[in-house]
Design a protein around this motif. Structure first.
Motif, PDB file in Angstrom:
ATOM      1  N   GLU A 107      -3.759   3.012   6.960  1.00 28.62           N
ATOM      2  CA  GLU A 107      -4.100   1.642   7.283  1.00 28.62           C
ATOM      3  C   GLU A 107      -5.118   0.749   6.660  1.00 28.62           C
ATOM      4  O   GLU A 107      -5.317  -0.067   6.138  1.00 28.62           O
ATOM      5  N   LEU A 108      -6.250   1.734   6.645  1.00 28.20           N
ATOM      6  CA  LEU A 108      -7.508   1.367   5.856  1.00 28.20           C
ATOM      7  C   LEU A 108      -7.367   1.045   4.476  1.00 28.20           C
ATOM      8  O   LEU A 108      -7.884   0.288   3.694  1.00 28.20           O
ATOM      9  N   ARG A 109      -6.360   1.904   3.936  1.00 25.50           N
ATOM     10  CA  ARG A 109      -5.947   1.765   2.371  1.00 25.50           C
ATOM     11  C   ARG A 109      -5.128   0.551   2.002  1.00 25.50           C
ATOM     12  O   ARG A 109      -5.546   0.134   0.752  1.00 25.50           O
ATOM     13  N   ALA A 110      -4.451   0.001   3.304  1.00 26.65           N
ATOM     14  CA  ALA A 110      -4.073  -1.354   2.699  1.00 26.65           C
ATOM     15  C   ALA A 110      -4.923  -2.311   2.257  1.00 26.65           C
ATOM     16  O   ALA A 110      -4.575  -3.277   1.568  1.00 26.65           O
ATOM     17  N   ASP A 111      -6.175  -2.289   2.568  1.00 22.92           N
ATOM     18  CA  ASP A 111      -7.204  -3.380   2.427  1.00 22.92           C
ATOM     19  C   ASP A 111      -8.156  -2.749   1.629  1.00 22.92           C
ATOM     20  O   ASP A 111      -9.364  -3.317   1.321  1.00 22.92           O
ATOM     21  N   TRP A 112      -8.371  -1.422   1.103  1.00 22.06           N
ATOM     22  CA  TRP A 112      -9.140  -0.907   0.107  1.00 22.06           C
ATOM     23  C   TRP A 112      -8.456   0.054  -0.771  1.00 22.06           C
ATOM     24  O   TRP A 112      -8.061   1.178  -0.344  1.00 22.06           O
ATOM     25  N   ALA A 113      -8.360  -0.603  -1.755  1.00 26.30           N
ATOM     26  CA  ALA A 113      -7.641  -0.014  -3.059  1.00 26.30           C
ATOM     27  C   ALA A 113      -8.213   1.261  -3.382  1.00 26.30           C
ATOM     28  O   ALA A 113      -7.551   1.929  -4.045  1.00 26.30           O
ATOM     29  N   GLN A 114      -9.508   1.413  -3.570  1.00 30.60           N
ATOM     30  CA  GLN A 114     -10.192   2.301  -3.958  1.00 30.60           C
ATOM     31  C   GLN A 114     -10.108   3.847  -3.024  1.00 30.60           C
ATOM     32  O   GLN A 114     -10.351   4.913  -3.610  1.00 30.60           O
ATOM     33  N   LEU A 115      -9.270   3.559  -2.120  1.00 33.30           N
ATOM     34  CA  LEU A 115      -9.277   4.849  -0.861  1.00 33.30           C
ATOM     35  C   LEU A 115      -8.180   5.482  -1.415  1.00 33.30           C
ATOM     36  O   LEU A 115      -6.771   4.736  -1.348  1.00 33.30           O
ATOM     37  N   ARG A 116      -8.212   7.017  -1.469  1.00 29.76           N
ATOM     38  CA  ARG A 116      -6.892   7.695  -1.847  1.00 29.76           C
ATOM     39  C   ARG A 116      -6.980   8.602  -0.723  1.00 29.76           C
ATOM     40  O   ARG A 116      -7.747   9.453  -0.271  1.00 29.76           O
TER      41      ARG A 116
ATOM     42  N   PHE B  42       1.537  14.959   0.409  1.00 36.57           N
ATOM     43  CA  PHE B  42       1.542  13.758  -0.430  1.00 36.57           C
ATOM     44  C   PHE B  42       0.095  13.297  -0.830  1.00 36.57           C
ATOM     45  O   PHE B  42      -0.796  13.659  -0.145  1.00 36.57           O
ATOM     46  N   ASP B  43       0.104  12.524  -1.789  1.00 35.38           N
ATOM     47  CA  ASP B  43      -1.324  12.378  -2.276  1.00 35.38           C
ATOM     48  C   ASP B  43      -1.089  10.777  -2.893  1.00 35.38           C
ATOM     49  O   ASP B  43      -0.196  10.335  -3.745  1.00 35.38           O
ATOM     50  N   THR B  44      -1.696   9.742  -2.413  1.00 38.61           N
ATOM     51  CA  THR B  44      -1.506   8.419  -2.449  1.00 38.61           C
ATOM     52  C   THR B  44      -1.796   7.856  -3.790  1.00 38.61           C
ATOM     53  O   THR B  44      -1.534   6.885  -4.267  1.00 38.61           O
ATOM     54  N   GLY B  45      -2.609   8.829  -4.581  1.00 37.25           N
ATOM     55  CA  GLY B  45      -2.966   8.597  -6.031  1.00 37.25           C
ATOM     56  C   GLY B  45      -1.861   8.880  -6.772  1.00 37.25           C
ATOM     57  O   GLY B  45      -2.122   8.240  -8.191  1.00 37.25           O
ATOM     58  N   ASP B  46      -1.060   9.536  -6.463  1.00 36.20           N
ATOM     59  CA  ASP B  46       0.265   9.653  -7.459  1.00 36.20           C
ATOM     60  C   ASP B  46       1.039   8.447  -7.332  1.00 36.20           C
ATOM     61  O   ASP B  46       1.151   7.965  -6.409  1.00 36.20           O
ATOM     62  N   GLU B  47       1.832   8.174  -8.637  1.00 31.44           N
ATOM     63  CA  GLU B  47       2.708   7.095  -8.559  1.00 31.44           C
ATOM     64  C   GLU B  47       3.812   7.297  -7.562  1.00 31.44           C
ATOM     65  O   GLU B  47       4.469   6.621  -7.157  1.00 31.44           O
TER      66      GLU B  47
END
Length: 322
Positions: free
Chosen positions: A55-64, A305-310
């Protein structure tokens, strides 16, 4: 903007602390004026930590967000974060805010100005910790300095900044159970210190109770020193001398014709020998266990999973292989 700074934070059941952590960390990183990423490693949490991170990542692109398949412990989760981090500098920090994020800027500036590869966060004031925590922590660092080496800082934990060469070296190490607060200073990279006041945990309970501290101490001792084996050797020698003295005294009593009750000395000797043998076997077992784990060469962690991966990887990501 290229990633200059990666902030790695292992998390286990830190749902209550996440909002506080993000609210303090994000303004600090945004104000540095460099490209950054925050690698949040979920260590098998069961309290909704992952869902809140997403949820935080939706508003914080640098969060992985890097989610591990199960709980593997703080040091292994930190290893997963170091392997995922891509920055030229990497800071490791816990989410409980006992280590202040505001110090990160000072660490980065010091590393750049003095051309340092490691900047340790040193706790100048631990009054926020309980007396028991301070005493046990002091005992831990004293023991590590005596056993592992004088290069171990007496008040530096896992809050540190490292350059890319240091991180690459750590990722290449074959150790299965590294203790990074001992491994990093042992590498000999140019280092400095930044002192800070350790705060109180912002929410939740400590993830390092006495049992885990004992385990960390044991990993540190067996991973960095053969001193326990030498202790076993000295115990064996002392026991040999004691037994030799008992033999001499027994022969002398027999030679002079004294009647000496034998059950007490026999009882004490058996207990002494048995205790020392068990202690020595236990110490040997710790080293044999580490050799056994190294020969198995199993991964220290598996990434779900890793949100940094495409795209999520179809195969598990492993680390710590020889």
């Amino acid at each position: 903007m290229p990633v200059t700074l990666s902030v790695v934070s292992p998390m286990y059941d830190e749902r209550e602390a996440l909002d506080h952590f993000a609210a303090r960390l994000r303004p600090v990183l945004d104000g540095l004026g460099v490209g950054y990423e925050v690698v949040a490693v979920d260590d098998g949490s069961t309290d909704g930590t992952v869902s809140r991170l997403l949820e935080l990542r939706a508003d914080w692109a640098q969060l992985r967000v890097v989610k591990l398949r199960r709980n593997v412990g703080h040091q292994a989760a930190l290893a997963a974060g170091l392997r995922a981090a891509s920055g030229a500098y990497v800071v490791s920090i816990d989410a409980d805010l006992q280590d202040p994020p505001e110090v990160i800027g000072e660490m980065l500036a010091k590393a750049r100005a003095e051309h340092l590869d490691v900047v340790y966060g040193v706790r100048g004031d631990r009054s926020a910790d309980t007396v028991f925590k301070r005493r046990t922590a002091g005992l831990f660092y004293w023991l590590m300095r005596r056993m592992a080496g004088p290069w171990v800082s007496s008040q530096a934990g896992d809050f540190r900044l490292m350059s890319r060469p240091v991180v690459d070296t750590l990722n290449d190490l074959p150790e299965q159970r590294p203790v990074y607060r001992l491994v990093v200073p042992s590498l000999g990279f140019a280092s400095g210190e930044v002192t800070y006041v350790r705060g109180e945990r912002v929410a939740g309970a400590t993830k390092y109770p006495l049992g885990k501290m004992v385990g960390l101490s044991l990993d540190g001792l067996t991973g960095f020193s053969a001193a326990p084996l030498r202790v076993a050797t000295w115990l064996g020698m002392v026991t040999f001398v004691v037994c030799l003295s008992l033999i001499v005294s027994g022969l002398a009593a027999w030679g002079f014709g004294f009647t000496v009750p034998g059950w007490t000395s026999l009882y004490v000797a058996i207990l002494l020998l048995g205790a020392v043998q068990l202690v020595c076997l236990g110490m040997l077992g710790e080293y044999v266990g580490r050799i056994y784990a190294a020969t198995q060469n199993r991964p220290r962690f598996l990434v779900a999973f890793d949100t940094g991966d495409e795209a999520p990887a179809s195969r598990p990501v492993t680390s710590g292989r020889a």
